[in-house]
Scaffold this motif. Structure first.
Motif, PDB file in Angstrom:
ATOM      1  N   TYR A  18       5.376   3.909  16.503  1.00 11.33           N
ATOM      2  CA  TYR A  18       6.017   4.207  15.212  1.00 11.33           C
ATOM      3  C   TYR A  18       5.987   2.997  14.279  1.00 11.33           C
ATOM      4  CZ  TYR A  18       9.292   6.606  12.152  1.00 11.33           C
ATOM      5  OH  TYR A  18       9.863   7.228  11.085  1.00 11.33           O
ATOM      6  N   PHE A  19       6.439   1.847  14.808  1.00 16.63           N
ATOM      7  CA  PHE A  19       6.480   0.635  13.974  1.00 16.63           C
ATOM      8  C   PHE A  19       5.203  -0.174  14.205  1.00 16.63           C
ATOM      9  CE2 PHE A  19      10.929   1.729  14.852  1.00 16.63           C
ATOM     10  CZ  PHE A  19      11.348   1.978  13.552  1.00 16.63           C
ATOM     11  N   ASN A  20       4.094   0.460  13.992  1.00 17.25           N
ATOM     12  CA  ASN A  20       2.824  -0.218  14.218  1.00 17.25           C
ATOM     13  C   ASN A  20       2.541  -1.167  13.042  1.00 17.25           C
ATOM     14  OD1 ASN A  20       0.799   1.069  12.217  1.00 17.25           O
ATOM     15  ND2 ASN A  20       1.979   2.780  13.018  1.00 17.25           N
ATOM     16  N   PRO A  21       1.493  -1.996  13.157  1.00 18.45           N
ATOM     17  CA  PRO A  21       1.273  -3.015  12.114  1.00 18.45           C
ATOM     18  C   PRO A  21       1.034  -2.455  10.703  1.00 18.45           C
ATOM     19  CG  PRO A  21       0.015  -3.540  14.074  1.00 18.45           C
ATOM     20  CD  PRO A  21       0.609  -2.196  14.308  1.00 18.45           C
ATOM     21  N   THR A  22       0.705  -1.178  10.591  1.00 18.26           N
ATOM     22  CA  THR A  22       0.462  -0.626   9.245  1.00 18.26           C
ATOM     23  C   THR A  22       1.737  -0.048   8.635  1.00 18.26           C
ATOM     24  OG1 THR A  22      -0.090   1.605   9.996  1.00 18.26           O
ATOM     25  CG2 THR A  22      -1.895   0.008   9.912  1.00 18.26           C
ATOM     26  N   PHE A  23       2.809  -0.026   9.396  1.00 22.80           N
ATOM     27  CA  PHE A  23       4.025   0.670   8.967  1.00 22.80           C
ATOM     28  C   PHE A  23       4.608   0.095   7.664  1.00 22.80           C
ATOM     29  CE2 PHE A  23       8.737   0.751   9.260  1.00 22.80           C
ATOM     30  CZ  PHE A  23       8.915   2.100   9.039  1.00 22.80           C
ATOM     31  N   VAL A  24       4.920  -1.189   7.667  1.00 21.26           N
ATOM     32  CA  VAL A  24       5.555  -1.793   6.483  1.00 21.26           C
ATOM     33  C   VAL A  24       4.627  -1.766   5.259  1.00 21.26           C
ATOM     34  CG1 VAL A  24       6.550  -3.907   5.518  1.00 21.26           C
ATOM     35  CG2 VAL A  24       7.152  -3.187   7.825  1.00 21.26           C
ATOM     36  N   PRO A  25       3.386  -2.255   5.392  1.00 20.66           N
ATOM     37  CA  PRO A  25       2.541  -2.230   4.183  1.00 20.66           C
ATOM     38  C   PRO A  25       2.296  -0.821   3.651  1.00 20.66           C
ATOM     39  CG  PRO A  25       1.287  -2.974   6.110  1.00 20.66           C
ATOM     40  CD  PRO A  25       2.722  -2.962   6.499  1.00 20.66           C
ATOM     41  N   GLN A  26       2.181   0.166   4.552  1.00 15.79           N
ATOM     42  CA  GLN A  26       1.932   1.525   4.049  1.00 15.79           C
ATOM     43  C   GLN A  26       3.143   2.050   3.283  1.00 15.79           C
ATOM     44  OE1 GLN A  26       0.560   6.024   5.247  1.00 15.79           O
ATOM     45  NE2 GLN A  26       0.745   4.577   6.884  1.00 15.79           N
ATOM     46  N   PHE A  27       4.328   1.778   3.821  1.00 15.39           N
ATOM     47  CA  PHE A  27       5.541   2.217   3.134  1.00 15.39           C
ATOM     48  C   PHE A  27       5.655   1.552   1.759  1.00 15.39           C
ATOM     49  CE2 PHE A  27       9.949   0.930   2.195  1.00 15.39           C
ATOM     50  CZ  PHE A  27      10.439   2.163   1.821  1.00 15.39           C
ATOM     51  N   MET A  28       5.482   0.225   1.741  1.00 14.78           N
ATOM     52  CA  MET A  28       5.617  -0.501   0.474  1.00 14.78           C
ATOM     53  C   MET A  28       4.539  -0.063  -0.517  1.00 14.78           C
ATOM     54  SD  MET A  28       8.268  -2.334   0.888  1.00 14.78           S
ATOM     55  CE  MET A  28       8.296  -3.619  -0.327  1.00 14.78           C
ATOM     56  N   LEU A  29       3.350   0.134  -0.010  1.00 11.08           N
ATOM     57  CA  LEU A  29       2.245   0.582  -0.864  1.00 11.08           C
ATOM     58  C   LEU A  29       2.571   1.916  -1.514  1.00 11.08           C
ATOM     59  CD1 LEU A  29      -0.762   0.751  -1.808  1.00 11.08           C
ATOM     60  CD2 LEU A  29      -1.345   1.491   0.478  1.00 11.08           C
ATOM     61  N   ARG A  30       3.088   2.834  -0.728  1.00  7.01           N
ATOM     62  CA  ARG A  30       3.397   4.166  -1.249  1.00  7.01           C
ATOM     63  C   ARG A  30       4.511   4.096  -2.296  1.00  7.01           C
ATOM     64  NH1 ARG A  30       1.150   8.446   1.261  1.00  7.01           N
ATOM     65  NH2 ARG A  30      -0.069   7.974   3.124  1.00  7.01           N
ATOM     66  N   ILE A  31       5.513   3.278  -2.043  1.00  6.03           N
ATOM     67  CA  ILE A  31       6.628   3.181  -2.990  1.00  6.03           C
ATOM     68  C   ILE A  31       6.155   2.575  -4.317  1.00  6.03           C
ATOM     69  CG2 ILE A  31       8.898   2.130  -3.436  1.00  6.03           C
ATOM     70  CD1 ILE A  31       8.875   4.413  -1.346  1.00  6.03           C
ATOM     71  N   PHE A  32       5.453   1.454  -4.225  1.00  9.35           N
ATOM     72  CA  PHE A  32       4.990   0.802  -5.457  1.00  9.35           C
ATOM     73  C   PHE A  32       4.007   1.698  -6.220  1.00  9.35           C
ATOM     74  CE2 PHE A  32       6.489  -3.318  -3.663  1.00  9.35           C
ATOM     75  CZ  PHE A  32       7.266  -3.691  -4.752  1.00  9.35           C
ATOM     76  N   ALA A  33       3.103   2.338  -5.487  1.00  7.66           N
ATOM     77  CA  ALA A  33       2.139   3.224  -6.153  1.00  7.66           C
ATOM     78  C   ALA A  33       2.874   4.380  -6.817  1.00  7.66           C
ATOM     79  CB  ALA A  33       1.121   3.740  -5.146  1.00  7.66           C
ATOM     80  N   GLY A  34       3.898   4.895  -6.162  1.00  6.53           N
ATOM     81  CA  GLY A  34       4.682   5.995  -6.734  1.00  6.53           C
ATOM     82  C   GLY A  34       5.373   5.565  -8.013  1.00  6.53           C
ATOM     83  N   ILE A  35       5.924   4.351  -8.009  1.00  6.08           N
ATOM     84  CA  ILE A  35       6.601   3.870  -9.220  1.00  6.08           C
ATOM     85  C   ILE A  35       5.572   3.673 -10.351  1.00  6.08           C
ATOM     86  CG2 ILE A  35       7.938   1.962 -10.203  1.00  6.08           C
ATOM     87  CD1 ILE A  35       9.196   1.596  -7.415  1.00  6.08           C
ATOM     88  N   ALA A  36       4.417   3.119 -10.003  1.00  2.00           N
ATOM     89  CA  ALA A  36       3.377   2.917 -11.027  1.00  2.00           C
ATOM     90  C   ALA A  36       2.947   4.258 -11.617  1.00  2.00           C
ATOM     91  CB  ALA A  36       2.176   2.197 -10.419  1.00  2.00           C
TER      92      ALA A  36
END
Lengths: 451, 518
Positions: free
Chosen positions: A176-194
């Protein structure tokens, strides 16, 4: 395969999922997260005495946001379950059994999110003037729940690209908390705001009803948020892609550009650069309160951002090939361990297919060939549609088709290996050969192994 | 920690708890579905009634009523995810099979719901304007909305009837005589329940104390209950084969509560309604009816599906034990794949080309044995780089050479570099030093050129062949290989053996071919 094997004709399975998923991502990220965060910010500005127009702007934007989010966003979200349940029951069934609790908790987060949004919308007129701070609290409550929902779903989405040893690693947290977890979450949030900021930028240019000064202030705030969010998106996209194993990532250009365009290697980087530049220019136009420029740039920027979202999701889905669940299940829903058993003992596959479409072909050999194609290749290839297998094999001799089906996973890195007995492979090869060469002259026939 | 083996065997909770959880979550979802459907149905009917009447003062109330659809439908959709999750865990076999057999009808739920929701929003938004637009959007929205429960009830009815699956699969969407009446009655039962719950909801939330509005809702509520009894009785007969005590108890309790509700709402009292007393009765009886019917439904479902599910799990456990000995090799296969990065020519050659062309490029790879036309001996090829690239990209129709556009240009370049390094693929052609005699020139002109063309570019006829001859202006072979092909032919192609020709003539032909490379 215990369940019926369904493949979408013409459109193909991948494109069907993609159409629904991209629409859902655009709304869930851009509208439900991005636009709503800005609406809450605007309402806060109104509540803290920075001008009534902020509140009026937020109110005008809220209704379409609620209608689109609850009518299209929510339905396409559930739609992903419907589509995967049909097209990949073994895959989604496996995931649900394992990730039941994160999904169950996410469901409550999702429900709470909708309840907050409905309260925010239905109580707005009553609270905006009399109790603006309470409305602020409801708004931030919505944002908090929406973000927690995104955290939960990111872990489920992200584990499929866990670099090493899933699920043999054995622990839930590893998956679940694999190495892509944090960057993918942050990426999705920032992209959503943009994306949300871009939508509001377009709305401000075309639909804003206040004075020129008020419009300018909305433009400036939106442009600033959009630029900052774009910078965050770029940073976390870089971190995200740097954490995906090269085994998978090396195919990203082909996954997006497909056969023909992947032969122009600079095409995608240039297109992506142009898209980002167009988005940045639109944000700068907002920041500088240039209404005309913002209006002109809005539409191309929107189309390009849809392209960027589609590209990201496509790469994310494609690069894990040939696996649906790395280390456990191939993309055609064949479990690796079943395939190993089949390979070692020449186990037939047909006997394990509980559902073979009796209406597709009447001739027994053709029916068997079609069933084996559906089970092994149908998840990526169609007959007569997108990624048509008959085009791929046209002009190839029967024995070469049979040779290719024996080495698929080596010949093309993201192709799954054939699952079934050697005799079944010949049956499928013969079927594919006949389908691919329907309108051609007779070809040399298979004559056994050529010494 | 023990690695996971079969993920379908990983249950999050004991089955009994999952069944209880399903009962609660499905109840929540169904409640909002009924309220949403009832609101849409009653809203449209009242809109039509007020459109036809000269007095349109009630239209504002209609709009308020339909406005609540937004919240109701949002909750109905979102609350549906919970039971969907649980159903997929405890009824895996039945759920995935039934929806799979329903496939495209099941998928149609997505566009239908989007259409319905957006159209009903428009219906509400435009209700006070010209009547044709709200009529059109309302009719489309309601039509789409009412189709969805037909699909759901159809799929669920099929899920609960494993005995029907085979026949259903064979006939696609042509249900059998046993299944069809159950489906229709079940669908009508849902619509009737929607009217009952929708009318009750608006009696409490939008009608206020207005007597005419309350009377109108009372009438629909009373009619809805009678309709439910009328549909419910034959519906019970369609499930008689799986009837058990829990079902009988629930149905009896629900029927008694429904009849009591009908008595409370009978027309004689509706004309002079006593709002408080009626309201209290509804608040007690409606939940009782709802819970009873829900309990009956789930008892029926469990009676069949839990048995089926236990059998499936037992089978899966047996299979999992059988496959245990292959888990290590599956892990090894995965690790090998994970370590293989196809971003360089060496790996691409080794994985994609070597199976046929072999380690030394001699055309003797393990997969070559299966091919009628032998893969070319790459070590003997001297060709133009772009020409080889085009062969890799398009393959060679008529032979076993597939195309490799799956690799982008950079990877193909890397592969070409690797092959050149290993086989001198793009080196100069070795031209034999010999005077070419007239007989060989005549043979080339009269025989070979038929396919290869005078200049080495394949003739029009040559291009019709599968595989077509290579362009000898851009593709050559080392003299030994060239002589071998002229002597023995190229098996599987139309290149026949010319071993009857004198050796000197064959050597001359080798020289002619070598000289053609531009």
């Amino acid at each position: 395969m215990t369940f019926p094997l369904i493949h979408v004709p013409v459109l193909g399975d991948g494109m069907t999922i993609a159409l629904n998923a991209v629409l859902h991502v655009l709304i869930s990220h851009g509208v439900a997260i991005g636009m709503t965060i800005l609406i809450v910010l605007f309402q806060n500005l109104a509540a803290t005495g920075h001008g009534r127009f902020w509140g009026e702007t937020a109110r005008a934007l809220l209704k379409p946001v609620v209608v689109i989010t609850t009518s299209v966003g929510a339905v396409t979200g559930v739609g992903i379950w419907f589509i995967t349940g049909i097209l990949a029951p073994e895959g989604i069934g496996s995931l649900i059994h394992l990730f039941f609790w994160p999904w169950f908790i996410e469901w409550w987060a999702f429900t709470t999110e909708v309840v907050f949004l409905l309260i925010y919308y239905f109580l707005w007129d009553r609270l905006a003037e009399r109790r603006p701070r309470l409305l602020m609290a409801v708004g931030w409550g919505y944002v908090a729940v929406a973000l927690s929902s995104a955290v939960l779903i990111s872990g489920i989405l992200g584990f499929m690209l866990t670099p090493d040893g899933w699920p043999q690693g054995g622990t839930f947290t590893q998956a679940y908390f694999n190495p892509t977890f944090v960057p993918q979450f942050m990426l999705r949030i920032f992209a959503g705001i943009a994306l949300g900021a871009l939508l509001i930028l377009g709305w401000t240019g075309w639909r804003f009803r206040g004075s020129a000064d008020e419009r300018g202030r909305v433009f400036r705030a939106t442009g600033l948020v959009m630029l900052a969010a774009m910078a965050g998106t770029a940073l976390f996209a870089w971190i995200y892609f740097s954490r995906i194993p090269g085994t998978y990532l090396t195919h990203w250009k082909f996954s997006v550009a497909t056969s023909v365009w992947s032969q122009t290697p600079n095409l995608l980087p240039v297109l992506n650069g142009a898209a980002v530049a167009c988005l940045a220019l639109a944000a700068v136009a907002g920041l500088l309160k240039r209404r005309g420029a913002a209006m002109i740039l809005f539409l191309p920027a929107l189309i390009l951002s849809v392209g960027l979202v589609a590209e990201f999701e496509r790469v994310r889905e494609f690069v894990r090939g040939p696996y649906l669940l790395p280390g456990y299940m191939y993309a055609n829903q064949s479990r690796m361990v079943r395939h190993e058993a089949s390979k070692a003992e020449d186990r037939p596959l047909l006997a394990t297919l509980d559902w073979v479409n009796e209406t597709t072909d009447k001739a027994p050999a053709a029916r068997a060939g079609r069933a084996l194609f559906d089970a092994n290749c149908g998840v990526c290839h169609t007959i007569g549609g997108i990624n048509d297998i008959t085009v791929r094999l046209r002009g190839r001799t029967l024995e070469s088709v049979n040779a290719m089906t024996a080495i698929t996973e080596s010949m093309v890195p993201f192709m799954t290996p054939f699952n079934g007995s050697e005799e079944e492979r010949l049956t499928m090869s013969t079927y594919l050969y006949s389908m691919a060469n329907k309108d051609t002259l007779p070809r040399p026939q298979l004559q056994g192994e050529v010494k | 920690m023990e690695p996971w083996k079969d993920l379908f065997l990983a249950l999050p909770l004991p089955e009994i708890w999952l069944r209880i959880l399903l009962f609660v979550t499905f109840g929540l979802h169904l409640l909002f579905v009924l309220l949403m459907l009832g609101t849409a149905m009653l809203g449209f009917v009242f809109f039509l009634r007020d459109c036809c009447a000269a007095d349109r003062t009630d239209m504002g109330w209609n709009q308020r009523m339909v406005k609540s659809h937004l919240g109701l439908k949002s909750l109905a959709v979102v609350l549906g995810v919970g039971p969907l999750l649980i159903i997929q865990v405890i009824y895996s076999l039945g759920f995935f099979t039934a929806t799979g057999l329903y496939a495209f009808t099941w998928l149609a739920v997505i566009p239908l719901l989007i259409l319905a929701f957006l159209a009903i929003e428009l219906f509400e938004h435009k209700m006070l304007s010209r009547p044709w637009l709200p009529f059109l959007s309302g009719a489309i929205g309601l039509g789409a909305l009412l189709t969805v429960p037909a699909i759901f009830t159809g799929a669920l009815s099929l899920m609960e009837r494993p005995g029907e699956w085979t026949a259903f699969a064979a006939k696609a969407l042509s249900p059998t005589s046993v299944y069809l009446p159950h489906w229709i009655l079940r669908y009508l039962h849902v619509l009737g329940a929607a009217v009952v719950f929708g009318a009750a909801f608006h009696l409490f939330f939008t009608a206020g104390q207005a007597p005419d509005k309350r009377a109108r809702l009372h009438a629909w509520l009373f009619g809805g209950i009678l309709f439910q009894v009328a549909v419910g009785a034959p519906l019970l007969f369609t499930v008689a084969d799986v009837f058990n005590w829990p079902v009988l108890t629930s149905v009896t309790l629900g029927t008694i509560a429904a009849m009591a509700m009908a008595w409370t709402l009978r027309p004689a009292t509706a004309q002079t309604p006593a709002p408080a007393r009626t309201g209290r009765a509804l608040l007690v009886l409606l939940p009782l009816v709802f819970v009873s019917m829900l309990a009956a439904r789930q008892s029926l479902q469990d009676a069949t599906l839990m048995t089926l599910h236990k059998e499936a799990r037992a089978e899966l456990t047996r299979e999992s034990a059988d496959l245990d000995r292959f888990r290590e090799s599956a892990l090894k296969t995965f690790r090998l794949k994970l370590a293989t990065v196809y971003d360089n020519g060496t790996t691409i050659y080794e994985k994609s080309c070597q199976p046929c062309h072999g380690v030394g490029g001699l055309g003797d790879g393990p997969a070559a044995k299966r091919l009628l036309i032998r893969p070319e001996d790459l070590a003997a090829v001297r060709a133009d780089r772009d020409y080889v690239r085009s062969m890799i990209l398009t393959g060679v129709p008529g032979s076993g050479m597939p195309y490799f556009t799956v690799f982008d240009k950079d990877k193909i370049d890397s592969l070409l570099d690797r092959m050149d390094k290993s086989f001198s693929l793009f080196g100069p052609t070795t031209v034999p030093r010999r005077e070419v005699g007239e007989p060989a020139r005549d043979i080339w002109k009269n025989t070979c050129a038929t396919c290869h063309g005078l200049t080495g570019r394949p003739s029009e006829f040559g291009l019709t062949l599968q595989p077509a001859p290579p362009d000898l202006g851009r593709f050559s072979l080392e003299p030994e290989r060239s002589l071998q092909i002229i002597t023995d032919g190229y098996p599987g192609t139309v290149m026949q053996p010319y071993r009857a020709l004198p050796e000197s003539v064959r050597l001359d032909l080798v020289s002619i071919a070598a000289n053609l490379r531009r």
